[in-house]
Design a protein around this motif. Structure first.
Motif, short mmCIF file in Angstrom:
data_model
loop_
_atom_site.label_atom_id
_atom_site.label_comp_id
_atom_site.label_asym_id
_atom_site.label_seq_id
_atom_site.Cartn_x
_atom_site.Cartn_y
_atom_site.Cartn_z
N SER A 105 0.87 -1.11 -0.04
CA SER A 105 -0.22 -0.06 -0.07
C SER A 105 0.97 1.28 0.08
O SER A 105 0.52 2.09 -0.66
CB SER A 105 -1.11 -0.06 1.25
N ARG A 106 2.10 1.05 0.67
CA ARG A 106 3.08 2.23 0.51
C ARG A 106 3.16 2.92 -0.79
O ARG A 106 3.54 4.07 -0.92
CB ARG A 106 4.09 1.89 1.10
N HIS A 107 3.51 1.91 -1.60
CA HIS A 107 4.00 2.18 -3.08
C HIS A 107 2.62 2.11 -3.86
O HIS A 107 2.79 2.13 -5.27
CB HIS A 107 4.96 1.28 -3.60
N SER A 108 1.44 2.36 -3.48
CA SER A 108 0.31 2.24 -4.65
C SER A 108 0.00 3.69 -4.95
O SER A 108 0.52 4.55 -4.18
CB SER A 108 -0.99 1.58 -3.71
N LEU A 109 -0.68 4.07 -5.97
CA LEU A 109 -0.74 5.23 -6.56
C LEU A 109 -1.25 6.22 -5.50
O LEU A 109 -0.96 7.37 -5.40
CB LEU A 109 -1.82 4.96 -7.76
N PRO A 110 -2.51 5.74 -4.61
CA PRO A 110 -2.92 6.75 -3.93
C PRO A 110 -1.88 7.27 -2.74
O PRO A 110 -2.10 8.41 -2.29
CB PRO A 110 -4.18 6.07 -3.17
N HIS A 111 -0.92 6.39 -2.56
CA HIS A 111 -0.07 6.85 -1.27
C HIS A 111 1.13 7.48 -1.84
O HIS A 111 2.10 7.62 -0.96
CB HIS A 111 0.12 5.42 -0.56
N LEU A 112 1.39 7.45 -3.12
CA LEU A 112 2.77 8.00 -3.70
C LEU A 112 2.61 9.38 -3.39
O LEU A 112 1.67 10.28 -3.44
CB LEU A 112 2.82 7.87 -5.28
N SER A 113 3.93 10.11 -3.23
CA SER A 113 4.22 11.49 -3.15
C SER A 113 4.17 12.04 -4.33
O SER A 113 4.32 11.27 -5.39
CB SER A 113 5.37 11.86 -2.09
N GLY A 114 3.99 13.43 -4.40
CA GLY A 114 4.35 14.16 -5.71
C GLY A 114 5.83 13.96 -6.36
O GLY A 114 5.70 13.64 -7.59
N LEU A 115 6.89 14.00 -5.59
CA LEU A 115 7.96 13.51 -6.05
C LEU A 115 7.98 12.24 -6.70
O LEU A 115 8.89 12.08 -7.72
CB LEU A 115 9.07 13.89 -4.99
#
Length: 371
Positions: A105-115
């Motif tokens: 879940s950390r690397h799923s699209l909703p949890h990605l940072s802008g950078l």
């Protein structure tokens, strides 16, 4: 760029834009005439005066080049252009292949940072252009200190983590006496590759294989490798054995001067542990990071060990019947399968066909061109 930006302003501000100066960040808006037919003069306003939420929505309707151009105007636009909404929308609409991310879940699209979203998209575009180019060439290269002698490497999809079989000389001797597997975080915010986990393998590990998988409900990296060991206990316990089994090649059949046994080892490394060890707030190797790492659970867990005196080669990890399995070639003609969630191993024997020994006949191929 101007067409898309002006169209977005027209929709969001309910005005008809007439001019846009990106270098100054100024929009000229023309208003409708009064009832008496006399039009009021155009109003000049700065984009900085527009609400941030509106600006972010406008930016998300531009293309990548437009956003990068606006980023160079001033610090305000530079900060707004890094918002995650903008780059996640670019990712959703991208027509280039996006490399896979760790299945957490950390690397799923909703949890990605802008950078992270921006970096992922730009790397995908760069890779696509290089891959389809007639004359591909790398744009940049970088190197980092692995702190060990690296024998072989394996990466998981996306290049987030690199697993390496390494060795180290203890003392002043030239002979390797310390063999390990090391996991490097390759995309750490502090730059470069950083070693974040290590486990000893006793002898040199070769034929590395690594992949993302799910083991008993845990998202993990499964690692498989083959190593040699001495067949006699007296030689295994001898600090200076007459034969070093790590010096033999892993790609060829050997005739060792001493009995040798083979091991195929499968390890599990939960992605949750790796994310804790690659905490972006800490720099790996510092005293603070070491204290943080020592407080975490040990990342490496044994899943299976296949021992035999026959040569083992080329392990692979995949899912069969919805379960993670290890498969390894056992010479001369069998394949061993092991469920990584437990259970007995199975062996598939491959019948060697008795083909007739026919001589190879080579006939010249002649092409005649008509005039």
């Amino acid at each position: 760029m101007r067409t898309s930006l002006l169209g977005s302003l027209n929709i969001l501000l309910r005005r008809r834009p007439r001019a846009l100066d990106l270098e100054k960040g100024v929009v000229e808006l023309g208003l409708r005439p009064n009832n008496d037919g006399q039009g009021r003069p155009p109003i000049r306003m700065r984009l900085e005066d527009v609400a941030n939420d509106v600006l972010i929505m406008i930016f998300s309707y531009l293309d990548v080049r437009d956003v990068v151009a606006l980023r160079q105007v001033n610090k305000f636009f530079h900060d707004i252009s890094h918002h995650s909404i903008i780059w996640k929308r670019f990712l959703r609409q991208s027509d280039v292949p996006i490399p896979p991310l760790p299945p957490t879940s950390r690397h799923s699209l909703p949890h990605l940072s802008g950078l992270e979203a921006e970096r992922l998209l730009l790397r995908s575009v760069s890779l696509q252009r290089t891959w389809t180019s007639r004359d591909p060439s790398y744009i940049d290269s970088w190197a980092f200190n692995a702190n060990y002698t690296v024998f072989s490497m394996a990466t998981v999809p996306g290049g987030q983590y690199l697993i390496a079989s390494v060795g180290n000389c203890i003392g002043n001797g030239e002979r390797f006496t310390d063999y390990s597997l090391v996991i490097y975080a390759m995309d750490h915010p502090h730059g470069g590759g950083h070693a974040i986990a290590r486990t000893r393998t006793h002898t040199k590990a070769y034929h590395l294989k690594a992949r993302y998988t799910t083991i008993r409900g845990r998202h993990s990296i499964a690692i498989a490798y083959v190593r040699r060991d001495w067949g006699r206990r007296s030689e295994r316990e001898n600090p200076n054995p007459s034969v070093d089994v790590s010096e033999f090649s892993g790609d060829h059949e050997i005739d060792p001067p001493t009995p040798i046994k083979y091991e195929c080892v499968a390890l599990e490394v939960p992605l949750e542990c790796l994310e804790l060890l690659s905490d972006p707030r800490l720099t790996p190797g510092t005293p603070e990071w070491k204290a943080h790492a020592n407080a975490q659970p040990k990342p490496f867990r044994y899943l299976a060990i296949i021992r035999t005196r026959s040569q083992l080669m080329y392990p692979d990890i995949d899912e069969l019947f919805g379960k993670p399995y290890l498969a390894v070639l056992k010479r001369p003609n069998s394949i061993v399968f092991q469920n990584l969630e437990g259970g007995a191993a199975s062996t598939l024997f491959c019948q060697i066909p008795n083909l007739p020994n026919q001589p190879l006949v080579c006939r010249p191929f002649v092409t005649q061109l008509s005039k």
